[in-house]
Design a protein around this motif. Structure first.
Motif, mmCIF file in Angstrom:
data_model
loop_
_atom_site.group_PDB
_atom_site.id
_atom_site.type_symbol
_atom_site.label_atom_id
_atom_site.label_comp_id
_atom_site.label_asym_id
_atom_site.label_seq_id
_atom_site.Cartn_x
_atom_site.Cartn_y
_atom_site.Cartn_z
ATOM 1 N N CYS A 270 0.842 -1.204 0.000
ATOM 2 C CA CYS A 270 0.000 0.000 0.000
ATOM 3 C C CYS A 270 0.871 1.245 0.000
ATOM 4 O O CYS A 270 1.885 1.299 0.704
ATOM 5 C CB CYS A 270 -0.865 0.045 1.256
ATOM 6 N N LEU A 301 -1.700 -3.130 10.770
ATOM 7 C CA LEU A 301 -1.805 -1.799 11.385
ATOM 8 C C LEU A 301 -3.137 -1.622 12.104
ATOM 9 O O LEU A 301 -3.306 -0.708 12.906
ATOM 10 C CB LEU A 301 -1.683 -0.701 10.319
ATOM 11 N N ALA A 312 -0.232 -4.371 5.137
ATOM 12 C CA ALA A 312 -0.274 -3.189 6.000
ATOM 13 C C ALA A 312 -0.855 -2.009 5.221
ATOM 14 O O ALA A 312 -0.373 -1.700 4.134
ATOM 15 C CB ALA A 312 1.124 -2.861 6.504
ATOM 16 N N GLU B 19 10.236 -1.761 3.345
ATOM 17 C CA GLU B 19 8.808 -1.471 3.302
ATOM 18 C C GLU B 19 8.377 -1.181 4.716
ATOM 19 O O GLU B 19 8.434 -2.052 5.570
ATOM 20 C CB GLU B 19 8.085 -2.707 2.757
ATOM 21 N N HIS B 21 5.466 0.722 7.086
ATOM 22 C CA HIS B 21 4.148 1.367 7.176
ATOM 23 C C HIS B 21 3.947 1.868 8.598
ATOM 24 O O HIS B 21 4.158 1.133 9.547
ATOM 25 C CB HIS B 21 3.044 0.372 6.820
ATOM 26 N N VAL B 22 3.520 3.102 8.703
ATOM 27 C CA VAL B 22 3.432 3.735 10.021
ATOM 28 C C VAL B 22 2.054 4.379 10.202
ATOM 29 O O VAL B 22 1.501 4.966 9.273
ATOM 30 C CB VAL B 22 4.529 4.820 10.179
ATOM 31 N N GLN B 23 1.528 4.231 11.397
ATOM 32 C CA GLN B 23 0.262 4.849 11.745
ATOM 33 C C GLN B 23 0.448 5.582 13.063
ATOM 34 O O GLN B 23 0.896 4.984 14.040
ATOM 35 C CB GLN B 23 -0.775 3.735 11.875
ATOM 36 N N ALA B 50 -1.485 10.727 4.944
ATOM 37 C CA ALA B 50 -2.939 10.867 4.914
ATOM 38 C C ALA B 50 -3.468 10.859 6.337
ATOM 39 O O ALA B 50 -2.846 10.292 7.236
ATOM 40 C CB ALA B 50 -3.558 9.724 4.121
ATOM 41 N N HIS B 62 -1.231 8.433 8.661
ATOM 42 C CA HIS B 62 -0.509 7.232 8.235
ATOM 43 C C HIS B 62 0.246 7.478 6.934
ATOM 44 O O HIS B 62 -0.128 8.330 6.133
ATOM 45 C CB HIS B 62 -1.447 6.033 8.110
ATOM 46 N N ALA B 64 3.608 5.459 4.261
ATOM 47 C CA ALA B 64 4.478 4.316 4.005
ATOM 48 C C ALA B 64 5.770 4.815 3.374
ATOM 49 O O ALA B 64 5.750 5.717 2.529
ATOM 50 C CB ALA B 64 3.798 3.336 3.060
ATOM 51 N N ARG B 274 1.887 2.741 15.526
ATOM 52 C CA ARG B 274 1.789 1.339 15.080
ATOM 53 C C ARG B 274 2.553 1.266 13.786
ATOM 54 O O ARG B 274 2.389 2.120 12.916
ATOM 55 C CB ARG B 274 0.327 0.933 14.852
ATOM 56 N N GLN B 275 3.381 0.256 13.663
ATOM 57 C CA GLN B 275 4.154 0.161 12.435
ATOM 58 C C GLN B 275 4.291 -1.289 12.003
ATOM 59 O O GLN B 275 4.197 -2.198 12.821
ATOM 60 C CB GLN B 275 5.532 0.805 12.607
ATOM 61 N N ALA B 276 4.455 -1.466 10.716
ATOM 62 C CA ALA B 276 4.686 -2.800 10.163
ATOM 63 C C ALA B 276 5.820 -2.673 9.160
ATOM 64 O O ALA B 276 5.827 -1.770 8.329
ATOM 65 C CB ALA B 276 3.426 -3.313 9.476
#
Lengths: 490, 297
Positions: A270, A301, A312, B19, B21-23, B50, B62, B64, B274-276
């Motif tokens: 994404c 997430l 994610a 890669e 991804h962060v929120q 966003a 969030h 990426a 929160r991250q992945a």
């Protein structure tokens, strides 16, 4: 209170009374002659001789074996065993007159359940009006508050549903449970038909059987309909948890039949609220995801952060309207077995209609009276964990041991919301060709419903057979078999 | 009160992440009790960010980062105006009507059931006694708001607050083993009891006025202010008032010096970060700073 969910005629007392009678036989009449719609098939068998069925059965097994139609059964120690799909060559035949109310009843049910889901994740009118207790929803394991106020494309949540039907002793079709998350079995419905056509073309010559093989085309059409960039541009993928999933065969089958990519979570990424497929030519935007990954694992997430099966950011992309997910996350609350008892009320509430299909009566373990009754009569009950499927977390009262009943009684007392009970209904029986003999076995029926531009019920479904004599457990994951299911055109 | 808030974070990887991804749930709420006048989130390396509202209405940013990177830095700057100067400023409901008031609130807004029914490892079903002390029961002869304040004091007595404790929130048995807790631990314990009373209670993350971190009278002269950090407290649905913030850690009721950021059933719903990451063997490290400055202009 036991929720009286039989929509018409008879009611619970007649079910309990008739439990003492013989199960309905799909094939034989009471005088042990075949029912009229089985006569052409029966006459053919009589003419050619029963031994020919032995050859046909071997051919069918060989075909399924060489085509690689398999199913993985997981045992208690979690070791998966891949088995050739168990198939009985004698078809189950449903007349057009029988099918018409089933079709209408399923459409009605799916329409109502989608309105229910939309309401639960938005205004919650049905909870405010006291038709469904809020506690039931908010204690439900599959209610996803994380997706509150997200509006999926066209307000559709359950694009693909499978509804399990059984026939009671009087031959009446009853809904046993709804499967609105990622119902499996449709590939087997199609494979059964392909094999049956190949092995027994002479049977087909005697009937006008409605087609089921176009299911992938119907599914593709429905998925295209969801595409935020329009059906023409729709780039669709099937998202699978991978080869260890018991339905992996089906995931590959559907992707292949629809001509779309089969992807695992790591194949998707994404960015800026859009989902992309990683290809050798770079990132390609994905519009629709037929996901066969459970909610819990879909987005680290939002749901389980330790999931490596998901993607994610996928929920944010869905929320932003850049990708469609089929089925929508959160659909599982509508097939929660404790919510099941309320489906007739849900149909009346949203549609103002009387439910066409009756349901199996359901005892709520949160209700003191119901619970006591069930605990006192466990031997006559099927007890199910509300958020389990595939025959897991279940007690079949009549065949249970004292120790198993004691264990379930403890579990129910510890967490009543997690269990429901239903009276044992003698599933209908059908003849099967087993080891050279015609034997009667119990079965059920899972028709598949696709909700795209409109709701379509595939004429047929997966007939699951309890292969052990007298057994009522038909789940494929518990070693059940299957039959081709014919719906007649007239 | 008007505050300028700045919160920064730096995430570092031992091996490059490809890669990521962060929120983030860092930005203050915008509702009746406080107005979010301005918010800005920036990230390095620069990527598109966003903002959405999650299922509880929290503002979530969030993004990426897809190229290989060893480090990621984020900064949230916000200006917020808080208005609740006096938590007692409301028209109380007669005692006999309190239960009906809460029942009616649940009826009007079924979403509140989450804050009554939810139990989990952090807010479990409690036994009748904790550490040989009976868990207080709700009484009919006293106003709920008074009882909640007493309960908050009880929690603080049972498990003293340790402002220096820098550890992840823990489930209750472990909390008692340690004998003291961080603000989130005390909040969870309070929530668990209030929910057993059938009253909606929710977990709140937020920021405190800088004065809370100043040295007090007991500190030796010349003591530096402690570093500012996020704070955690509880909101309880009080008949006649609506949500009222109760802080068992500091023994206070939340007022305009408390800036609310996110609400949820427990700490897991409102994780600030929160991250992945894909392809990263070792968990990344995180360094954070926070500054909450009253706007005196």
């Amino acid at each position: 209170m036991l929720r009286q969910v039989l929509s018409s005629g008879g009611g619970l007392t007649s079910i309990q009374a008739s439990a003492r009678t013989m199960p309905y036989h799909e094939f034989y009449r009471d005088d042990f002659r075949p029912r009229d719609h089985y006569l052409p098939m029966w006459e053919h068998i009589q003419t050619t001789g029963q031994q020919i069925l032995g050859h046909k059965a071997r051919d069918a097994h060989l075909t399924l074996h060489t085509e690689g139609v398999t199913f993985t059964v997981y045992s208690e120690n979690d070791e998966g065993i891949e088995r050739v799909w168990p198939f009985d060559i004698l078809p189950r035949i449903i007349t057009a007159a029988e099918w018409t109310p089933i079709e209408a009843g399923l459409k009605q049910r799916i329409r109502a359940l989608n309105l229910f889901l939309k309401d639960l994740y938005h205004g919650q009118r049905i909870l405010k009006d006291g038709v469904v207790p809020p506690e039931l929803i908010y204690r439900g394991k599959d209610f996803r508050r994380e997706i509150m106020d997200i509006t999926p494309p066209h307000d559709i949540y359950t694009h693909i549903s499978g509804v399990d039907l059984i026939r009671d002793e009087a031959g009446r079709y009853l809904v046993l449970e709804d499967n609105l998350r990622t119902p499996s079995g449709v590939s087997y419905m199609i494979e059964n038909r392909i094999v049956e056509r190949r092995i027994l073309p002479e049977f087909f010559a005697r009937y006008r059987v409605r087609r089921v093989e176009h299911y992938p085309a119907l599914l593709l059409q429905a998925l295209r309909h969801l595409s935020p960039r329009g059906a023409e541009q729709a780039n669709i993928v099937v998202l699978t948890p991978g080869i260890y999933n018991s339905a992996y065969f089906e995931h590959t089958f559907l992707a292949k039949e629809m001509g779309v990519e089969l992807a695992e979570g790591r194949d998707l990424v994404c960015r800026n609220d859009k989902v992309y497929l990683k290809t050798t030519k770079g990132l390609r935007q994905v519009d629709v995801i037929y996901r066969r990954v459970d909610d819990d694992y879909l987005d680290p997430l939002v749901f389980r952060s330790d999931s490596e099966l998901g993607v994610a950011g996928i929920i944010n992309a869905w929320r932003a309207g850049h990708v469609a997910l089929a089925n929508a996350p959160g659909s599982g609350i509508a097939d929660d077995k404790a919510v099941f008892a309320y489906v007739p009320d849900i149909i009346r509430y949203y549609l103002g209609e009387t439910p066409i299909l009756a349901s199996v009566p359901t005892y709520q373990m949160t209700d003191h009276q119901d619970r006591q009754y069930v605990l006192d009569n466990m031997e006559q009950m099927v007890i199910k964990a509300v958020a389990e499927s595939g025959g897991y977390g279940m007690l079949m009262g009549p065949s249970s041991t004292t120790a198993q009943r004691a264990e379930f009684a403890r579990k129910i007392e510890a967490n009543p919301r997690n269990y429901i009970a239903q009276p044992v209904i003698q599933l209908s029986r059908h003849i099967c060709y087993l080891d050279g003999e015609l034997e009667s076995r119990h079965l059920d029926l899972r028709p598949f419903i696709i909700y795209g531009n409109e709701i379509e019920v595939v004429p047929g479904g997966l007939t699951r057979v309890a292969m052990t004599k007298g057994s009522l457990i038909v789940n494929s994951s518990q070693g059940g078999g299957s039959k081709d299911t014919w719906v007649l055109a007239d | 009160m008007r505050y300028q808030i700045e919160r920064t974070g730096r995430i570092q990887f031992a091996a490059p992440a490809r890669e990521h991804h962060v929120q983030l749930r860092l930005a203050p709420w915008d509702d009746d009790s406080q107005t979010l006048l301005r918010v800005e989130v920036t990230v390095a390396p620069e990527v598109g960010i966003a903002a959405v509202r999650d299922g509880f209405g929290n503002l979530v940013h969030h993004f990426a980062v897809l190229g290989a990177h060893h480090e990621l830095a984020f900064r949230m700057r916000a200006e917020v105006e808080t208005r609740l100067t006096n938590p007692f400023d409301f028209q109380p409901v007669p005692l006999a009507r309190e239960r009906a008031w809460i029942a009616d609130a649940l009826h009007q807004a079924p979403r509140l059931w989450d804050f009554v029914l939810h139990q989990g490892p952090l807010t479990p079903d409690l036994p009748a006694q904790l550490r040989d002390q009976p868990v207080p029961q709700r009484r009919e002869d006293r106003a709920l708001f008074d009882q909640i304040q007493e309960l908050s004091a009880w929690v603080r007595t049972l498990t003293p607050f340790d402002p220096e404790l820098d550890k992840p929130v823990c489930a209750l048995p472990a909390l008692f083993d340690l004998g003291r807790g961080c603000a989130a631990d005390l909040a969870h314990l309070l929530i668990a009891v209030v929910r057993q009373w059938g009253v909606p209670a929710r977990f709140v993350t937020g920021y405190l006025d800088a004065s809370y971190f100043e040295p007090d009278d007991e500190d030796p002269p010349g003591t530096e202010p402690r570093p500012q950090r996020s704070h955690f407290w509880v909101e309880v649905l009080i008949p006649g008032a609506g949500w009222r913030g109760v802080d068992p850690a500091l023994g206070l009721l939340a007022d305009a010096t408390y800036v609310r950021v996110a609400i949820g059933r427990d700490a897991r719903d409102v994780l600030p970060l929160r991250q992945a990451c894909r392809g990263v063997g070792v968990a990344p490290t995180l360094e954070e700073t926070l500054s909450v400055i009253p706007d005196t202009a």
